[in-house]
Design a protein around this motif. Structure first.
Motif, PDB file in Angstrom:
ATOM      1  N   HIS A  61     -65.455  17.389 -26.747  1.00  0.00           N
ATOM      2  CA  HIS A  61     -66.271  17.122 -28.543  1.00  0.00           C
ATOM      3  C   HIS A  61     -67.663  16.855 -27.624  1.00  0.00           C
ATOM      4  O   HIS A  61     -67.797  17.005 -26.831  1.00  0.00           O
ATOM      5  N   SER A  62     -68.420  16.808 -28.524  1.00  0.00           N
ATOM      6  CA  SER A  62     -69.561  16.416 -28.278  1.00  0.00           C
ATOM      7  C   SER A  62     -70.453  15.746 -29.134  1.00  0.00           C
ATOM      8  O   SER A  62     -71.481  15.611 -29.267  1.00  0.00           O
ATOM      9  N   ARG A  63     -69.923  13.840 -29.083  1.00  0.00           N
ATOM     10  CA  ARG A  63     -69.425  13.154 -30.168  1.00  0.00           C
ATOM     11  C   ARG A  63     -70.690  11.838 -29.239  1.00  0.00           C
ATOM     12  O   ARG A  63     -70.474  11.806 -28.399  1.00  0.00           O
ATOM     13  N   ARG A  77     -70.934  19.656 -25.000  1.00  0.00           N
ATOM     14  CA  ARG A  77     -69.745  19.788 -25.262  1.00  0.00           C
ATOM     15  C   ARG A  77     -69.440  20.847 -24.079  1.00  0.00           C
ATOM     16  O   ARG A  77     -68.119  20.874 -23.476  1.00  0.00           O
TER      17      ARG A  77
END
Lengths: 269, 269
Positions: free
Chosen positions: B165-167, B199
């Motif tokens: 994920h890229s949070r 990501r």
């Protein structure tokens, strides 16, 4: 142009290098003026019809400045900047010299790259397992979409009980069915009924003032979809001082993201 | 105008009814040209400085058509439509007659209504408990923000392992501290480093092509914030064919949503 009501509604006639004429369609009538999604699709269509077009749509922002009156309108579309692989557009829809809509769009020649859907499609039943609403749409444009609600259907009772959230998940396709393309996807991005009605179970007058759509699909992927249902999800983020926004996603049945969208809506109480 | 570098960077001189001049600031330099957030804030500032302005900002969309060159630029801001309580703006930034930026904005006279934050603030440690990064920013604009990363800090190693994920969640304020206002909030909405780097832990060349900010705060609420940190969160939604998008939220320390934002970014590989 086909005889489908969607194609009739967004049809434009070129009147100059950057100018077109069109007219509202009773098939997409909203309470006042046309359905915002059909207006967004019309603005995009001016870009798609423009002889200087480079590539395919990546982003579209449409600002609803005033209610479009039933009848004819003019559309202006100008390529403000053309780069090697991207092109930036400004669009306006006017009636009698008054600006009703402003829009901007980005088109681009896209290439295959690494890809991932990070906002994944929820696990939902197939379209055939989700019943159709039994009531006919209260405004005509609602009858131009086949909507099958998995969660968050149109509020049945205005009992003003805070629902705690405003999330809707629904299958949607054109009614009658029509092969998906960029214009129809742009229109579908506005198909979600106002989140404040869902959240509050309270009817308040309102209107979308700005919508943005990001296209994650190529025309080839949209063509492959044909007229199959796509899954739409929308949820409000914040409400207050007369405006709220929502964030929305549209996936194909394989879970590929076709478009993401967000909009901000005026409400009165 | 104060002596704060932010105010110097977005400063405009009126040269006509709808025209301004400004200049890029080395304090907000990015790898090529200025930080996109400062350009967005400059576009908004033309609206805020316009004598015909009605109300406060509700939405802002900025399209980055080409890299702004270091040096002077012109800004045009026109009220395309003025209604009773809302106003729609079109903005362009040009250099040597070439369009570098197009933008649209909605301003409105807002009123107190029912309010709710549906996308709630995550439970995070207070700013003072989150350490500052030890490295100085590799591009100058990074040094104009105090960023304290709770999750998803700048990738430390480009080992190309998919992170799943890229949070990012981060506290942010201007550096040096500066009272929050609409222009600085618009700039902060672009503070999140490119999601694809997070990501993929892989460096790829890229650039934001369009950003939209919805303002959920009044000037009074922003003034009450002073120079306190705000919490920013951003996460990618879909990546592919040379573009990806992200969705972002900014809350004050009481959990009130100040702004939501989305952007679409070009990448090359």
């Amino acid at each position: 142009m086909t005889s489908h009501p969607f194609d009739q509604a967004i049809a434009l006639n070129a009147t100059g290098e950057h100018t077109f004429t069109g007219a509202t369609s009773p098939a997409y009538a909203n309470m006042v003026g046309p359905y915002g999604g059909i207006t967004a699709a019309t603005a995009l269509n001016a870009v798609l019809q423009h002889p200087a077009l480079l590539g395919e749509p990546v982003s579209l922002t449409v600002n609803f400045c005033a209610a479009v009156a039933d009848g004819p309108f003019e559309v202006q579309a100008v390529a403000a900047r053309t780069n090697r692989s991207t092109q930036h557009w400004t669009v306006a829809i006017t009636q009698g010299g008054e600006t009703m809509v402003t829009a901007t769009a980005l088109t681009a020649v896209r290439r295959d790259t690494w890809a991932a859907v990070e906002h994944t499609m929820p696990d939902v039943p197939a379209p055939g397992s989700v019943p159709l609403p039994t009531a006919r749409g209260r405004v005509e444009w609602l009858n131009r979409y086949e909507m099958r609600f998995i969660e968050g259907g149109f509020p049945g009772v205005w009992d003003e009980r805070d629902q705690g959230h405003s999330r809707t998940r629904q299958w949607v396709r054109d009614q009658p069915p029509r092969p998906l393309d960029f214009a129809s996807l742009a229109a579908m991005a506005d198909v979600f009924s106002p989140r404040i009605w869902h959240r509050r179970a309270r009817f308040v007058p309102l209107g979308t003032v700005s919508i943005t759509v990001y296209f994650h699909a190529s025309q080839a992927l949209l063509s492959a979809n044909g007229d199959a249902h796509v899954l739409g999800q929308a949820q409000g983020q914040a409400f207050g001082q007369g405006f709220f926004d929502h964030s929305a996603q549209i996936w194909n049945q394989s879970g590929v993201m076709l478009a993401t969208s967000h909009q901000v809506v005026y409400f009165k109480e």
